[in-house]
Design a protein around this motif. Structure first.
Motif, PDB file in Angstrom:
ATOM      1  N   UNK A  36       0.830 -26.005   2.123  1.00  0.00           N
ATOM      2  CA  UNK A  36       1.360 -27.424   2.251  1.00  0.00           C
ATOM      3  C   UNK A  36       0.793 -28.772   2.675  1.00  0.00           C
ATOM      4  N   UNK A  37      -0.550 -28.342   3.001  1.00  0.00           N
ATOM      5  CA  UNK A  37      -1.632 -29.625   3.367  1.00  0.00           C
ATOM      6  C   UNK A  37      -1.712 -30.208   2.038  1.00  0.00           C
ATOM      7  N   UNK A  62      -6.962 -35.562  10.360  1.00  0.00           N
ATOM      8  CA  UNK A  62      -5.901 -36.270   9.627  1.00  0.00           C
ATOM      9  C   UNK A  62      -5.555 -35.177   8.645  1.00  0.00           C
ATOM     10  N   UNK A  63      -4.357 -35.216   8.750  1.00  0.00           N
ATOM     11  CA  UNK A  63      -3.429 -34.499   7.637  1.00  0.00           C
ATOM     12  C   UNK A  63      -2.569 -35.117   6.874  1.00  0.00           C
ATOM     13  N   UNK A  64      -2.529 -34.938   5.660  1.00  0.00           N
ATOM     14  CA  UNK A  64      -1.604 -35.726   4.605  1.00  0.00           C
ATOM     15  C   UNK A  64      -0.764 -34.575   3.947  1.00  0.00           C
ATOM     16  N   UNK A  65       0.497 -34.688   3.880  1.00  0.00           N
ATOM     17  CA  UNK A  65       1.349 -33.975   3.485  1.00  0.00           C
ATOM     18  C   UNK A  65       2.443 -34.863   2.238  1.00  0.00           C
ATOM     19  N   UNK A  66       3.035 -34.218   1.500  1.00  0.00           N
ATOM     20  CA  UNK A  66       3.938 -34.625   0.624  1.00  0.00           C
ATOM     21  C   UNK A  66       5.187 -35.337   1.325  1.00  0.00           C
ATOM     22  N   UNK A  69       9.045 -32.680   5.609  1.00  0.00           N
ATOM     23  CA  UNK A  69       9.517 -31.173   5.508  1.00  0.00           C
ATOM     24  C   UNK A  69       8.242 -30.407   5.381  1.00  0.00           C
ATOM     25  N   UNK A  70       7.381 -30.819   4.559  1.00  0.00           N
ATOM     26  CA  UNK A  70       6.138 -29.981   4.530  1.00  0.00           C
ATOM     27  C   UNK A  70       5.194 -30.132   5.999  1.00  0.00           C
ATOM     28  N   UNK A  71       5.291 -31.186   6.502  1.00  0.00           N
ATOM     29  CA  UNK A  71       4.510 -31.283   7.833  1.00  0.00           C
ATOM     30  C   UNK A  71       5.251 -30.251   8.850  1.00  0.00           C
ATOM     31  N   UNK A  72       6.721 -30.310   8.817  1.00  0.00           N
ATOM     32  CA  UNK A  72       7.350 -29.483   9.711  1.00  0.00           C
ATOM     33  C   UNK A  72       7.142 -27.932   9.589  1.00  0.00           C
TER      34      UNK A  72
END
Length: 104
Positions: A36-37, A62-66, A69-72
């Protein structure tokens, strides 16, 4: 390149013992395996001495998600829980997290 429609999760770590920096970075690297990252960057201070720059942290993520929900899902992943238990809890004195989304 401007990023749009993403969820950005930034984390800054201050160690209990500066000598543990390599071990913490080893742990942060385990997070790259979480599904999901979209993108990940692991860093250390760039030593840019200006009044507005905080150069006191020992490592950053530093992380980037769409989306949120993907972060969760990332937050609940067993790899993330192992990282917290095996690296953050024993090594880290302070953590600052900043999450952001587009202003729309």
């Amino acid at each position: 390149m401007k990023l749009n429609n993403v969820f950005v999760h930034q984390v800054y770590f201050w160690l209990k013992n500066e000598a543990d920096q390599a071990k913490l970075i080893e742990g942060i690297n385990t997070l790259a395996a979480i599904k999901g990252l979209k993108q990940i960057h692991i860093g250390v201070t760039a030593n840019t001495p200006r009044e507005v720059v905080d150069n006191t942290y020992h490592a950053s993520l530093l992380t980037i998600f769409d989306n949120k929900e993907a972060h969760d899902v990332y937050q609940d992943d067993p790899i993330h829980h192992e990282f917290l238990a095996n690296y953050v809890k024993p090594l880290v004195a302070k953590v600052v997290v900043m999450d952001s989304v587009d202003p729309n």
